[in-house]
Design a protein around this motif. Structure first.
Motif, PDB file in Angstrom:
ATOM      1  N   THR A 198      10.812 -35.058  43.994  1.00 16.74           N
ATOM      2  CA  THR A 198      10.629 -35.414  42.580  1.00 16.74           C
ATOM      3  C   THR A 198       9.409 -34.696  42.000  1.00 16.74           C
ATOM      4  O   THR A 198       9.452 -34.138  40.896  1.00 16.74           O
ATOM      5  CB  THR A 198      10.384 -36.939  42.442  1.00 16.74           C
ATOM      6  N   LEU A 199       8.289 -34.758  42.747  1.00 24.02           N
ATOM      7  CA  LEU A 199       7.052 -34.171  42.236  1.00 24.02           C
ATOM      8  C   LEU A 199       7.222 -32.687  41.972  1.00 24.02           C
ATOM      9  O   LEU A 199       6.879 -32.176  40.904  1.00 24.02           O
ATOM     10  CB  LEU A 199       5.927 -34.355  43.268  1.00 24.02           C
ATOM     11  N   MET A 200       7.777 -31.973  42.969  1.00 21.95           N
ATOM     12  CA  MET A 200       7.854 -30.518  42.825  1.00 21.95           C
ATOM     13  C   MET A 200       8.863 -30.123  41.738  1.00 21.95           C
ATOM     14  O   MET A 200       8.668 -29.148  41.026  1.00 21.95           O
ATOM     15  CB  MET A 200       8.170 -29.849  44.165  1.00 21.95           C
ATOM     16  N   ALA A 201       9.932 -30.916  41.614  1.00 19.28           N
ATOM     17  CA  ALA A 201      10.898 -30.620  40.542  1.00 19.28           C
ATOM     18  C   ALA A 201      10.196 -30.740  39.191  1.00 19.28           C
ATOM     19  O   ALA A 201      10.324 -29.876  38.310  1.00 19.28           O
ATOM     20  CB  ALA A 201      12.080 -31.586  40.626  1.00 19.28           C
ATOM     21  N   THR A 202       9.387 -31.825  39.040  1.00 20.87           N
ATOM     22  CA  THR A 202       8.669 -32.030  37.774  1.00 20.87           C
ATOM     23  C   THR A 202       7.719 -30.867  37.505  1.00 20.87           C
ATOM     24  O   THR A 202       7.669 -30.322  36.391  1.00 20.87           O
ATOM     25  CB  THR A 202       7.848 -33.344  37.839  1.00 20.87           C
ATOM     26  N   MET A 203       6.950 -30.490  38.527  1.00 20.82           N
ATOM     27  CA  MET A 203       5.923 -29.458  38.325  1.00 20.82           C
ATOM     28  C   MET A 203       6.560 -28.094  38.047  1.00 20.82           C
ATOM     29  O   MET A 203       6.148 -27.374  37.136  1.00 20.82           O
ATOM     30  CB  MET A 203       5.003 -29.343  39.546  1.00 20.82           C
ATOM     31  N   LEU A 204       7.567 -27.732  38.843  1.00 16.83           N
ATOM     32  CA  LEU A 204       8.174 -26.404  38.656  1.00 16.83           C
ATOM     33  C   LEU A 204       8.852 -26.325  37.296  1.00 16.83           C
ATOM     34  O   LEU A 204       8.819 -25.298  36.621  1.00 16.83           O
ATOM     35  CB  LEU A 204       9.149 -26.093  39.790  1.00 16.83           C
ATOM     36  N   SER A 205       9.436 -27.447  36.882  1.00 17.94           N
ATOM     37  CA  SER A 205      10.097 -27.426  35.568  1.00 17.94           C
ATOM     38  C   SER A 205       9.031 -27.261  34.471  1.00 17.94           C
ATOM     39  O   SER A 205       9.227 -26.524  33.505  1.00 17.94           O
ATOM     40  CB  SER A 205      10.929 -28.697  35.405  1.00 17.94           C
ATOM     41  N   ALA A 206       7.869 -27.911  34.657  1.00 19.57           N
ATOM     42  CA  ALA A 206       6.802 -27.750  33.658  1.00 19.57           C
ATOM     43  C   ALA A 206       6.329 -26.288  33.611  1.00 19.57           C
ATOM     44  O   ALA A 206       6.050 -25.745  32.544  1.00 19.57           O
ATOM     45  CB  ALA A 206       5.627 -28.663  33.991  1.00 19.57           C
ATOM     46  N   LEU A 207       6.267 -25.637  34.789  1.00 16.21           N
ATOM     47  CA  LEU A 207       5.802 -24.241  34.808  1.00 16.21           C
ATOM     48  C   LEU A 207       6.792 -23.317  34.107  1.00 16.21           C
ATOM     49  O   LEU A 207       6.413 -22.353  33.465  1.00 16.21           O
ATOM     50  CB  LEU A 207       5.611 -23.757  36.250  1.00 16.21           C
ATOM     51  N   ASN A 208       8.087 -23.623  34.275  1.00 14.04           N
ATOM     52  CA  ASN A 208       9.075 -22.670  33.781  1.00 14.04           C
ATOM     53  C   ASN A 208       9.559 -22.972  32.372  1.00 14.04           C
ATOM     54  O   ASN A 208      10.013 -22.077  31.676  1.00 14.04           O
ATOM     55  CB  ASN A 208      10.272 -22.611  34.738  1.00 14.04           C
ATOM     56  N   LEU A 253       4.940 -39.795  34.144  1.00 14.84           N
ATOM     57  CA  LEU A 253       5.195 -38.374  33.904  1.00 14.84           C
ATOM     58  C   LEU A 253       6.563 -38.149  33.284  1.00 14.84           C
ATOM     59  O   LEU A 253       6.736 -37.290  32.427  1.00 14.84           O
ATOM     60  CB  LEU A 253       5.097 -37.592  35.220  1.00 14.84           C
ATOM     61  N   SER A 254       7.563 -38.964  33.716  1.00 17.35           N
ATOM     62  CA  SER A 254       8.910 -38.688  33.199  1.00 17.35           C
ATOM     63  C   SER A 254       9.033 -39.156  31.755  1.00 17.35           C
ATOM     64  O   SER A 254       9.769 -38.583  30.966  1.00 17.35           O
ATOM     65  CB  SER A 254       9.949 -39.380  34.074  1.00 17.35           C
ATOM     66  N   SER A 255       8.256 -40.212  31.406  1.00 18.23           N
ATOM     67  CA  SER A 255       8.475 -40.759  30.060  1.00 18.23           C
ATOM     68  C   SER A 255       7.431 -40.249  29.070  1.00 18.23           C
ATOM     69  O   SER A 255       7.333 -40.748  27.970  1.00 18.23           O
ATOM     70  CB  SER A 255       8.384 -42.280  30.125  1.00 18.23           C
ATOM     71  N   LEU A 256       6.587 -39.313  29.495  1.00 12.10           N
ATOM     72  CA  LEU A 256       5.519 -38.907  28.582  1.00 12.10           C
ATOM     73  C   LEU A 256       6.053 -38.029  27.469  1.00 12.10           C
ATOM     74  O   LEU A 256       6.779 -37.073  27.708  1.00 12.10           O
ATOM     75  CB  LEU A 256       4.440 -38.143  29.348  1.00 12.10           C
ATOM     76  N   ASN A 257       5.637 -38.363  26.268  1.00 11.29           N
ATOM     77  CA  ASN A 257       5.994 -37.514  25.145  1.00 11.29           C
ATOM     78  C   ASN A 257       5.073 -36.290  25.208  1.00 11.29           C
ATOM     79  O   ASN A 257       3.869 -36.407  25.078  1.00 11.29           O
ATOM     80  CB  ASN A 257       5.745 -38.337  23.870  1.00 11.29           C
TER      81      ASN A 257
END
Length: 1090
Positions: free
Chosen positions: A475-485, A440-444
């Motif tokens: 980590t998971l929630m930081a990734t998801m919330l950042s994707a939402l915002n 998830l972190s390295s996905l273009n």
């Protein structure tokens, strides 16, 4: 009138609206004149313009279809003559088509025997020496037969003779096509007298299809449906020819020069055959030839410069629209996994798969991974117990393959494993989570297609982790919330919203700290009105439902009323089946948290859901008319003056609303099926959760759901049966809370409809998944309603017999036809699972009726269960057998006459359970130990003579057992023996050994048994217990304040501690002081509260 009619009909074909309107008015007038029938006949046979001839034929068909009784006998006879004459002289194919459909409707009213001229014409034309006449005759025969297969039954023998002749007419592909379509139409109606003729047609049919393929692949693809029909309605016809048929399907499926749709048709026929007759396929040694032929299809590289559809960038990752040969090849393996014994399948499949995985060619590696992925569902036990670490290692290595096609396939495989190989696969959390998070972190973010696959794998894996997800939450929630915002891409937002739902399923109340920002984001998506946000909105509703069920009542209840309002507002303003479906799930989730919020809106909510069940929206009929007309059903006795006008409107409206018989098939859009399925599920759960408030809606909901029990789609049937069971449980709950006679009668009335319906359907339903669903639902109804289910005297017998039939593989969905001699011990895992659902009903019956009533049926059923405990059976079967025996004994503890019944069974059951205690598998040992304890408890003094032997078996096991759950159950079994017969146990030796194994580590439910026993021992032999005070106090400290232990047990434990504190304070204080501080505090709080 004829010329004037022709004039009007030609005006209707003009491109000018004003002309058409005027002609329409004239036509409505003309229709009021009885002379319209002869006039239409004249136009149909005499007009020079084929379009007008066709229009006249269609109008006549509408007229005949609805008003045959009103046509005068003379007109009927002349119509019969004219239509045949017109048909024979017609040269235009479209008009012939419409004329043959007119004949078909007339036959419906007239029956073949009252129209000898038609039979004569059919006979002459189909045997004519002119190829064109034969074609036309077969077209007419096809239309007439398709809409009236039954009235022609007396002629089937002659027809089949005709077909076997026509099938040799290889140079006339059109004749072959109509001939095979007609054969398809009559197949479901043929009986045993046609069987031999049908069998002898098969070889010629295969050759004819090969010729038809050369002439017209689309027609051939349609004609191949004949095999599905043969398999479905009378599979024994094709069994003698199975090898030839499979060879033909494989030839077509492998031939890359043919169209994809034809190859897909052939390959899906193989999957269907395996589903219906896997034993025949194995017996005739066809597994290897099938695998050898489909593997090249599975691993084929796409044409240069192209990609497989699922690897294209815009693929949405759910694999729906990939109806291509490669997808079908994977589906065949999937079907094998679901319907064949894993040992037999893997023996032939694994060498091929391993060769692919080791290949240099990326498409071969991809094929190998796809193969592993589709095996996960049907062969879950086999993979979990025999090869999990090796397949996971393969998948993990492929996650970092140099080729993206391979990486994508490995993500798909990991998602499948995570879904089906629980709980074992979650134990690899430490290895897999970092890999997935790294993805998830390295996905273009530009490559959405690939992100979708990574999310699929991650979601399925996280969903089942439970509390083990905790370290990854930040980590998971930081990734998801950042994707939402922060993301602009709506697809990525949608994936993140979906992933939050999966995280919530695992994390439950651990997610509370993240709840406010999540809800903030969701609110923004939920209230959107734009079309491009629709699927994000739908996903947000879905995740909101998950949060309602998982985050905890206290956190969610304040939002409940708002959620219901939101759902109602959305269904009011937006017409979208997916969105409606998600609102049903939301109401359902809210009903479990805060039923009172739902009650005021039940009228609105049930209205929407019942409309969804009634609606035919999304169901399209395929009409074979070149132009189609609405045929509104309108009864003949409606003497209403605008009938004629209505006929004209029907003719003009280019819509399809027709009689099933005029239809080549139905297709139903998935969204509408899902909506019906979710409406059934939601109605059942809401009825159960809202109880008395639902009463005014119970009857109308039940009737509508009951109608769905024979819906064409299996998921809807399964959901309907589930909801019927929920309605029974809901009514039982209402009666329990308010025990009026009316409430009781309503319950009995429901049970009298539902249970017989369940029993019949288990025997007759073709789909195994539906039968499993019904058995599970029936078990839940018996569990809830207990003896009320058995008020009707024959009920116990009916249910016992249907369980017996499933255990003996006698039901329709168990493919038992004639292959009885197979080695009984090996079967597909899902077939075994079906039997487990049936077996789970036996202890429920035992606990619902007095033992002497059930004993005769139990004696019938026990041998079927015990036969699965043999050492040659699979681990799953052995575990099921001893587990069921234990549960039956446990049920006998609490029913009248149970002790005597258990005592009489003890000689049969002891050897099976003792052998189980020595099994190599921990789950079998665990269930056997439990069973022995329950035997001691149920049979009481009757088995005292066996105590020494049982104790020696247990003490042997205690010294060498390493599995924590088995040790917990050993402690509980010893406690059951003590409580059942304290004098027969040498307490001085047994109790210290037992207490030394406390606290229980895995099976928290058994604390109830252990602490009841300790309390009994304290009153019986206080000195012994006081000597063991320290370990007992330590064990109690693990139980008090532990939310995984039920309140009664916590109270029993607290009372015992209070006794210690009052009567043995010095020893007690000493024991408490040795506890960690936190547990000391829990201990004092519990004693103070008790």
């Amino acid at each position: 009138m004829t010329e004037e009619l022709e004039q009007i009909l030609s005006q209707l074909t003009q491109p000018d609206n004003a002309v058409i309107q005027q002609a329409t008015a004239q036509l409505k007038q003309a229709f009021k004149d009885p002379a319209i029938i002869p006039a239409l006949c004249a136009v149909m046979s005499g007009s020079q313009n084929p379009q007008i001839r066709q229009s006249a034929a269609v109008m006549l068909r509408l007229r005949v279809k609805k008003h045959w009784k009103k046509i005068s006998p003379n007109d009927r006879e002349s119509l019969k003559a004219v239509v045949l004459q017109a048909f024979m002289q017609e040269s235009e194919h479209t008009v012939q088509h419409s004329l043959s459909q007119l004949c078909a409707v007339m036959v419906k009213h007239e029956t073949p025997d009252r129209w000898p001229a038609l039979l004569q014409l059919l006979s002459q034309s189909t045997k004519s020496s002119s190829p064109h006449d034969r074609q036309v005759g077969l077209l007419l025969l096809n239309k007439v037969m398709e809409s009236n297969p039954e009235p022609f039954k007396p002629h089937y023998g002659q027809l089949l003779q005709l077909f076997s002749t026509v099938l040799q007419d290889h140079n006339n592909p059109t004749a072959l096509y109509y001939c095979i379509l007609t054969l398809t139409a009559i197949t479901p109606y043929t009986g045993s007298e046609e069987m031999n003729q049908m069998r002898s047609i098969i070889p010629g049919l295969i050759v004819a299809l090969k010729h038809l393929i050369k002439a017209d692949q689309d027609q051939a693809s349609e004609a191949m449906e004949v095999f599905n029909e043969l398999m479905e309605s009378e599979v024994s016809i094709i069994v003698p020819h199975v090898a030839d048929i499979v060879r033909f399907f494989l030839e077509v499926g492998s031939d890359t020069t043919l169209s994809d749709s034809l190859r897909v048709k052939a390959l899906s026929c193989i999957a269907f055959l395996i589903k219906l007759k896997s034993k025949t396929v194995l017996k005739q040694k066809l597994l290897n030839p099938i695998l050898q032929a489909i593997f090249p299809v599975l691993v084929a590289a796409p044409p240069p410069g192209e990609q497989d559809p699922e690897d294209e960038e815009d693929d949405n990752g759910d694999g729906t629209e990939n109806d291509n040969p490669k997808h079908c090849a994977a589906q065949i393996i999937d079907t094998m996994a679901l319907h064949m014994p894993p040992e037999k399948l893997f023996q032939q499949l694994m060498p091929l798969t391993q060769a692919c995985l080791a290949s240099e060619n990326p498409y071969q590696r991809k094929g190998g991974l796809m193969c592993l992925a589709v095996l996960a569902e049907g062969c879950a036990d086999h993979i979990r117990t025999k090869m999990l670490s090796s397949v996971l290692q393969t998948v993990c290595q492929s996650l970092s393959d140099s080729n993206q096609v391979v990486r994508s396939a490995s993500l798909f495989a990991l998602g499948q494993f995570s879904e089906h190989l629980q709980p074992e696969v979650s134990k690899y959390c430490a290895e897999l989570m970092p890999l997935l998070l790294g993805y998830l972190s390295s996905l273009n973010q530009a490559k959405v297609g690939h992100v979708t696959k990574a999310f699929y794998a991650l979601e399925n894996f996280m969903e089942n982790l439970g509390a083990d997800i905790e370290p990854y939450l930040p980590t998971l929630m930081a990734t998801m919330l950042s994707a939402l915002n922060n993301t602009e891409n709506l697809k990525i937002k949608e994936l993140a919203v979906s992933a939050i739902g999966a995280i919530a399923n695992a994390a439950k109340e651990l997610l509370v700290p993240y709840f406010p920002p999540v809800i903030e984001s969701l609110k923004g998506f939920l209230t959107t009105t734009t079309e491009e946000m629709r699927s994000l909105q739908t996903q947000s509703l879905d995740t909101l439902s998950v949060l309602a069920r998982t985050i905890g009542k206290d956190v969610f209840t304040p939002l409940a009323a708002e959620c219901v309002q939101l759902g109602l507002k959305l269904t009011d303003t937006i017409d979208d089946p997916d969105l409606r479906r998600c609102t049903y799930s939301l109401y359902s989730a809210v009903s479990t948290v805060s039923p009172d919020c739902l009650s005021p809106h039940l009228t609105a909510i049930t209205t929407v859901m019942l409309l969804a069940l009634k609606s035919n929206e999304g169901i399209t009929a395929h009409l074979e008319e070149d132009k189609t007309f609405v045929l509104l059903d309108d009864d003949d006795d409606d003497d209403d003056n605008n009938e004629e006008e209505k006929d004209v409107d029907d003719f003009l409206e280019d819509e399809t609303e027709t009689d099933v018989h005029d239809v080549a098939g139905f297709s139903v859009e998935n969204a509408y099926i899902d909506e019906k399925e979710d409406a059934c599920d939601a109605l059942g759960e809401i009825a159960f959760s809202t109880g008395a408030a639902f009463q005014p809606f119970l009857e109308s909901s039940f009737q509508q759901v009951y109608e769905m029990r024979d819906f064409p789609h299996e998921d809807v049937r399964r959901a309907a049966f589930g909801a019927m069971g929920q309605f029974c449980r809901a009514q039982h709950q209402v009666w329990k809370e308010n025990p009026t006679e009316a409430n009781h009668q309503a319950l009995l009335k429901l049970l009298d409809v539902v249970i017989p319906c369940f029993v019949v359907t288990v025997r007759t339903e073709h789909e195994r998944q539906v039968v499993m669903g019904i058995l599970e639902t029936m078990n839940n109804v018996i569990k809830s309603c207990k003896e009320e289910v058995f008020r009707s005297p024959s009920r116990l017998k009916e249910i016992s017999y249907v369980i017996r039939d499933v255990l003996k593989k006698k039901t329709v969905c168990q493919d038992s036809g004639g292959d009885e001699a197979d080695d009984e011990d090996q079967q597909a895992e899902y077939d075994a699972m079906l039997q487990e659902f049936a077996g789970e009903g036996i202890p429920l019956l035992a606990s619902s009726v007095p033992a002497d009533l059930f004993t005769p049926f139990l004696n019938d059923l026990l041998p079927l269960i015990m036969s699965k405990a043999k050492s040659s059976c699979t681990v799953a079967d052995r575990s099921f057998a001893v587990g069921t025996i234990g549960e039956i004994l446990q049920a006998l503890v609490s029913v009248s006459g149970g002790r005597g019944a258990a005592g009489r069974l003890s000689n049969r059951l002891l050897p099976v359970l003792v052998a189980g205690v020595r099994d190599s598998d921990p789950e079998v040992r665990n269930n056997s130990v439990f069973g022995l304890g329950c035997l001691a408890q149920a049979a009481g003094p009757i088995v005292v003579s066996d105590y020494p032997m049982m104790l020696s078996v247990f003490s042997n096991l205690l010294t060498k057992e390493t599995d924590l759950r088995v040790i917990d159950n050993l402690c509980a079994a010893l406690c059951r023996m003590i409580m059942s017969n304290v004098e027969a146990v040498p307490l001085e030796q047994v109790v210290p050994a037992l207490v030394a194994r406390l606290p229980l580590k895995e099976d928290m439910e058994e604390n109830k048994t252990v602490f009841s026993c300790l309390a009994l021992l304290y009153t019986n032999s206080p000195d012994l217990v006081v000597k063991l005070m320290k370990p007992i106090v330590t064990a109690s400290s693990h139980v008090l304040g532990n939310k995984n232990v039920d309140t009664d047990t916590r109270n029993t434990s607290a009372m015992l501690m209070k006794e210690f504190a009052q009567h043995h304070s010095a020893d007690f204080q000493a024991a408490v002081t040795s506890l960690p501080g936190e547990q000391q505090a829990k201990m004092s709080a519990a004693i103070a509260a008790s």
